[in-house]
Write an enzyme that holds these catalytic residues in place. Structure first.
Site, PDB file in Angstrom:
ATOM      1  N   LYS A  95     -72.041 -35.684  62.834  1.00 43.52           N
ATOM      2  CA  LYS A  95     -72.411 -35.141  61.521  1.00 43.52           C
ATOM      3  C   LYS A  95     -71.381 -35.613  60.523  1.00 43.52           C
ATOM      4  O   LYS A  95     -70.167 -35.495  60.754  1.00 43.52           O
ATOM      5  CB  LYS A  95     -72.413 -33.598  61.609  1.00 43.52           C
ATOM      6  CG  LYS A  95     -72.833 -32.912  60.343  1.00 43.52           C
ATOM      7  CD  LYS A  95     -74.339 -32.711  60.286  1.00 43.52           C
ATOM      8  CE  LYS A  95     -74.853 -32.437  58.890  1.00 43.52           C
ATOM      9  NZ  LYS A  95     -75.120 -33.645  58.074  1.00 43.52           N
ATOM     10  N   LYS A 119     -62.544 -31.502  60.825  1.00 41.65           N
ATOM     11  CA  LYS A 119     -63.143 -30.651  59.794  1.00 41.65           C
ATOM     12  C   LYS A 119     -64.333 -29.892  60.372  1.00 41.65           C
ATOM     13  O   LYS A 119     -64.452 -28.677  60.219  1.00 41.65           O
ATOM     14  CB  LYS A 119     -63.611 -31.545  58.639  1.00 41.65           C
ATOM     15  CG  LYS A 119     -64.300 -30.809  57.516  1.00 41.65           C
ATOM     16  CD  LYS A 119     -64.899 -31.774  56.501  1.00 41.65           C
ATOM     17  CE  LYS A 119     -63.878 -32.801  56.029  1.00 41.65           C
ATOM     18  NZ  LYS A 119     -64.366 -33.572  54.870  1.00 41.65           N
ATOM     19  N   LYS A 131     -69.499 -40.757  60.329  1.00 37.40           N
ATOM     20  CA  LYS A 131     -69.527 -41.105  58.904  1.00 37.40           C
ATOM     21  C   LYS A 131     -70.189 -42.464  58.762  1.00 37.40           C
ATOM     22  O   LYS A 131     -70.214 -43.251  59.724  1.00 37.40           O
ATOM     23  CB  LYS A 131     -68.095 -41.160  58.357  1.00 37.40           C
ATOM     24  CG  LYS A 131     -67.991 -41.079  56.849  1.00 37.40           C
ATOM     25  CD  LYS A 131     -68.052 -39.646  56.336  1.00 37.40           C
ATOM     26  CE  LYS A 131     -68.171 -39.601  54.837  1.00 37.40           C
ATOM     27  NZ  LYS A 131     -68.052 -38.233  54.299  1.00 37.40           N
ATOM     28  N   GLY A 170     -74.923 -36.677  52.339  1.00 40.10           N
ATOM     29  CA  GLY A 170     -74.441 -37.490  51.218  1.00 40.10           C
ATOM     30  C   GLY A 170     -72.925 -37.580  51.188  1.00 40.10           C
ATOM     31  O   GLY A 170     -72.224 -36.927  51.956  1.00 40.10           O
ATOM     32  N   ASP A 171     -72.438 -38.419  50.318  1.00 43.73           N
ATOM     33  CA  ASP A 171     -71.007 -38.544  50.002  1.00 43.73           C
ATOM     34  C   ASP A 171     -70.971 -39.284  48.663  1.00 43.73           C
ATOM     35  O   ASP A 171     -71.966 -39.235  47.910  1.00 43.73           O
ATOM     36  CB  ASP A 171     -70.268 -39.311  51.117  1.00 43.73           C
ATOM     37  CG  ASP A 171     -68.740 -39.251  50.976  1.00 43.73           C
ATOM     38  OD1 ASP A 171     -68.146 -38.227  51.338  1.00 43.73           O
ATOM     39  OD2 ASP A 171     -68.127 -40.223  50.488  1.00 43.73           O
ATOM     40  N   THR A 215     -69.494 -27.982  48.547  1.00 39.68           N
ATOM     41  CA  THR A 215     -68.144 -28.527  48.751  1.00 39.68           C
ATOM     42  C   THR A 215     -67.208 -28.038  47.640  1.00 39.68           C
ATOM     43  O   THR A 215     -66.089 -27.579  47.908  1.00 39.68           O
ATOM     44  CB  THR A 215     -68.185 -30.064  48.810  1.00 39.68           C
ATOM     45  OG1 THR A 215     -69.140 -30.440  49.797  1.00 39.68           O
ATOM     46  CG2 THR A 215     -66.832 -30.635  49.172  1.00 39.68           C
ATOM     47  N   SER A 382     -74.268 -27.832  55.323  1.00 47.82           N
ATOM     48  CA  SER A 382     -75.212 -28.754  55.972  1.00 47.82           C
ATOM     49  C   SER A 382     -75.648 -28.180  57.321  1.00 47.82           C
ATOM     50  O   SER A 382     -76.824 -28.267  57.703  1.00 47.82           O
ATOM     51  CB  SER A 382     -74.561 -30.114  56.205  1.00 47.82           C
ATOM     52  OG  SER A 382     -74.633 -30.905  55.044  1.00 47.82           O
TER      53      SER A 382
HETATM   54  P1  NDP Z   1     -69.739 -38.513  43.748  1.00 51.64           P
HETATM   55  O1  NDP Z   1     -70.220 -39.890  43.922  1.00 51.64           O
HETATM   56  O2  NDP Z   1     -70.705 -37.465  43.339  1.00 51.64           O
HETATM   57  O3  NDP Z   1     -68.545 -38.489  42.683  1.00 51.64           O
HETATM   58  C1  NDP Z   1     -67.383 -39.214  42.884  1.00 51.64           C
HETATM   59  C2  NDP Z   1     -66.512 -39.079  41.635  1.00 51.64           C
HETATM   60  O4  NDP Z   1     -65.261 -39.671  41.920  1.00 51.64           O
HETATM   61  C3  NDP Z   1     -67.082 -39.790  40.436  1.00 51.64           C
HETATM   62  O5  NDP Z   1     -66.692 -39.122  39.267  1.00 51.64           O
HETATM   63  C4  NDP Z   1     -66.418 -41.165  40.521  1.00 51.64           C
HETATM   64  O6  NDP Z   1     -66.293 -41.822  39.265  1.00 51.64           O
HETATM   65  C5  NDP Z   1     -65.054 -40.805  41.061  1.00 51.64           C
HETATM   66  N1  NDP Z   1     -64.539 -41.943  41.857  1.00 51.64           N
HETATM   67  C6  NDP Z   1     -65.083 -42.490  42.976  1.00 51.64           C
HETATM   68  N2  NDP Z   1     -64.359 -43.525  43.427  1.00 51.64           N
HETATM   69  C7  NDP Z   1     -63.337 -43.637  42.570  1.00 51.64           C
HETATM   70  C8  NDP Z   1     -62.237 -44.507  42.500  1.00 51.64           C
HETATM   71  N3  NDP Z   1     -62.046 -45.493  43.387  1.00 51.64           N
HETATM   72  N4  NDP Z   1     -61.354 -44.292  41.493  1.00 51.64           N
HETATM   73  C9  NDP Z   1     -61.543 -43.291  40.593  1.00 51.64           C
HETATM   74  N5  NDP Z   1     -62.574 -42.435  40.618  1.00 51.64           N
HETATM   75  C10 NDP Z   1     -63.452 -42.604  41.574  1.00 51.64           C
HETATM   76  O7  NDP Z   1     -69.000 -38.130  45.123  1.00 51.64           O
HETATM   77  P2  NDP Z   1     -68.648 -36.695  45.699  1.00 51.64           P
HETATM   78  O8  NDP Z   1     -68.298 -35.782  44.583  1.00 51.64           O
HETATM   79  O9  NDP Z   1     -69.729 -36.316  46.629  1.00 51.64           O
HETATM   80  O10 NDP Z   1     -67.370 -37.014  46.580  1.00 51.64           O
HETATM   81  C11 NDP Z   1     -66.036 -36.974  46.058  1.00 51.64           C
HETATM   82  C12 NDP Z   1     -65.046 -36.854  47.188  1.00 51.64           C
HETATM   83  O11 NDP Z   1     -65.308 -35.672  47.945  1.00 51.64           O
HETATM   84  C13 NDP Z   1     -65.065 -37.990  48.217  1.00 51.64           C
HETATM   85  O12 NDP Z   1     -63.749 -38.174  48.719  1.00 51.64           O
HETATM   86  C14 NDP Z   1     -65.935 -37.440  49.328  1.00 51.64           C
HETATM   87  O13 NDP Z   1     -65.686 -38.071  50.575  1.00 51.64           O
HETATM   88  C15 NDP Z   1     -65.472 -35.994  49.324  1.00 51.64           C
HETATM   89  N6  NDP Z   1     -66.383 -35.042  49.943  1.00 51.64           N
HETATM   90  C16 NDP Z   1     -67.668 -34.898  49.477  1.00 51.64           C
HETATM   91  C17 NDP Z   1     -68.496 -33.966  50.053  1.00 51.64           C
HETATM   92  C18 NDP Z   1     -69.856 -33.683  49.506  1.00 51.64           C
HETATM   93  O14 NDP Z   1     -70.482 -32.717  49.978  1.00 51.64           O
HETATM   94  N7  NDP Z   1     -70.343 -34.405  48.519  1.00 51.64           N
HETATM   95  C19 NDP Z   1     -68.082 -33.204  51.253  1.00 51.64           C
HETATM   96  C20 NDP Z   1     -66.676 -33.357  51.587  1.00 51.64           C
HETATM   97  C21 NDP Z   1     -65.898 -34.281  50.975  1.00 51.64           C
HETATM   98  P3  NDP Z   1     -67.224 -43.088  38.950  1.00 51.64           P
HETATM   99  O15 NDP Z   1     -68.579 -42.528  38.692  1.00 51.64           O
HETATM  100  O16 NDP Z   1     -66.589 -43.698  37.759  1.00 51.64           O
HETATM  101  O17 NDP Z   1     -67.161 -43.967  40.171  1.00 51.64           O
END
Ligand code: NDP
Length: 450
Positions: A95, A119, A131, A170-171, A215, A382
């Site tokens: 997962k 986790k 992943k 998603g991620d 999250t 999830s």
């Molecule tokens: P999204 O795609 O919804 O949002 C990501 C955000 O981070 C955007 O604002 C993006 O900006 C910014 N970002 C991404 N890459 C970069 C980078 N290299 N430098 C600067 N800003 C960046 O993703 P999530 O919110 O779903 O995920 C964010 C984090 O949380 C990740 O690390 C993910 O693995 C983690 N996570 C997510 C979960 C979930 O349920 N969604 C669960 C657990 C962890 P821009 O649009 O400009 O790229």
């Protein structure tokens, strides 16, 4: 880079991981961070060494890499690379999310999959760790292009999935829209409406209420618990949340609901500083409806500033919630936060703080919640979605949020108590790593050499 000294046996294991997985620095970093915590565990459980549990846990059970060909709107053929790393299934089906971002490579997917094992164990739910993703950049792509990419991606991936085998979510770059296209293609190829094969689905077609928020909400529940353990609250606290995606938006929402003031957020182009507090309706309109860049925010919000390429960690705050991506908060950023009076840092993203940053927080006595505990609310919800799918049921928002809050409280308690037992009170990193590892390790011993 200054590193903690490892037990000799663990050092040998780590050297082996580096040798066998060259050019994967994020994976090495994630493994190192866990091994740093395991000294007391190998002393307490000699059987884990006999069964080579650590060596086995560092080696994915299966890794799939595949070509994803698709056609863009101009009729041009595009080729991307898809990944799924099925890391560990001792506790349940693999997962973990799918990430669509140009930076995705095998090492990134392995670091995320490795973190996911512990986790998922911490949530107490029956789920293993995995992943996946692709080096596809969804930015600027039309809806039709996104759909064709998702369909091509699933045309290969479907054969590795199943509700009892591997259940992606998603991620970064993968939200409800992408999960919809992926699920549609899975259903078409297999001729099965197998709801439990993907999570993060829309609520009209098998998704769970609260999954979108989970999250971000979960990370805030966690930081609220961390502050409570120190006898303080969130109300009136000035907060900074990096990113402006799924995790960031719902962390901001819950912080605001609990009376905190969020003064900054960001995307990869820059930082928005809004001293009066982020206008969440406006942020959602820009990011979720218009799918526009964050810089647009200041055009519609007088008093807010946009700093292209700015560093969000220089904005003074008492609570920081890094929620964008890995290694976005350096040792120097941590020192700035400490100097500005930051009380607590909670990782909404996966591994957003470098090892140097984590050390700086521990040295300064800042409460630090690592992602594998603090952002587990997403995967936990999830698992709740899978439960609802299995029983053909759907729960109310209130009931699901209540379950999420209880899970986050329990993870917090587990980390705190484990750290205390190990003589490292308040060290959530040790608590999370050891509690998560022990649970998986016991199951691996019980299941034999598989
Ligand atoms: P999204 O795609 O919804 O949002 C990501 C955000 O981070 C955007 O604002 C993006 O900006 C910014 N970002 C991404 N890459 C970069 C980078 N290299 N430098 C600067 N800003 C960046 O993703 P999530 O919110 O779903 O995920 C964010 C984090 O949380 C990740 O690390 C993910 O693995 C983690 N996570 C997510 C979960 C979930 O349920 N969604 C669960 C657990 C962890 P821009 O649009 O400009 O790229």
């Amino acid at each position: 880079m200054l590193r903690a000294v490892l037990d000799e046996k663990l050092e040998t294991i780590f050297d082996d991981v580096v040798r066998r997985n060259p050019a994967e620095p994020e994976f090495h970093q994630a493994v190192r961070e866990v091994l740093d915590s395991l000294g007391p565990v190998i002393a307490k459980h000699p059987d884990f060494a006999r069964h080579k549990i650590i060596q086995r846990i560092c080696e994915p059970e299966r890794q799939v890499i595949f070509r994803v060909p698709w056609q863009d709107d101009r009729g041009e053929v595009q080729i991307n690379r898809g990944f799924r790393v099925e890391f560990n299934s001792a506790l349940g089906p693999y997962k973990g999310g799918l990430r669509f971002h140009p930076s995705v490579n095998l090492g990134i997917v392995k670091f995320l999959g490795f973190e996911q094992i512990f986790k998922n164990a911490l949530t107490g739910m029956p789920i293993g760790g995995g992943k996946g993703g692709a080096d596809f950049d969804p930015k600027g792509r039309s809806d039709g292009e996104i759909m064709r990419f998702c369909q091509s991606f699933m045309t290969e991936l479907y054969r590795h999935l199943g509700e009892y085998t591997d259940v992606p979510a998603g991620d970064i770059g993968v939200g409800t829209r992408e999960i919809g296209y992926l699920f549609g293609q899975y259903k078409r190829i297999t001729n099965r409406y197998e709801s439990g094969v993907l999570t993060g689905k829309g609520t009209d077609w098998g998704g769970s209420l609260v999954r979108t928020e989970a999250t971000g909400y979960g990370a805030v529940f966690f930081v609220a618990e961390m502050l409570k353990a120190r006898g303080v609250g969130l109300e009136g606290r000035r907060c900074v949340v990096s990113g402006s995606g799924n995790v960031a938006i719902y962390a901001i929402e819950k912080l605001q609901q609990l009376g905190a003031i969020v003064v900054a957020c960001s995307d990869s182009d820059g930082v928005v500083h809004d001293p009066l507090g982020i206008d969440l309706d406006l942020l959602k309109q820009i990011k979720e409806v218009d799918r526009a860049r964050l810089s647009v925010y200041v055009e519609r919000r007088p008093g807010a500033q946009h700093r292209p390429g700015g560093n969000i960690w220089s904005v003074p705050c008492e609570v920081a919630v890094p929620s964008a991506t890995q290694n976005e908060l350096s040792g120097r950023d941590a020192e700035t936060l400490v100097a500005n009076g930051c009380l607590a840092v909670v990782e909404g993203a996966n591994m957003p703080c470098t090892a140097e940053a984590v050390r700086a927080f521990h040295t300064a006595g800042v409460a630090f919640g690592p992602g594998k505990a603090a952002n587990a609310g997403g995967v936990a919800t999830s698992a709740l979605e899978m439960q609802q799918n299995a029983s053909r049921d759907s729960w109310t928002f209130e009931h699901t949020e209540h379950r999420l809050a209880a899970i986050m409280e329990s993870i917090h308690r587990t980390c705190l108590e484990t750290a205390e037992e190990l003589g490292m009170p308040g060290n959530y990193v040790i608590g999370a790593n050891v509690a998560g590892f022990e649970k998986v390790a016991r199951a691996m011993v019980a299941l034999g050499l598989v």
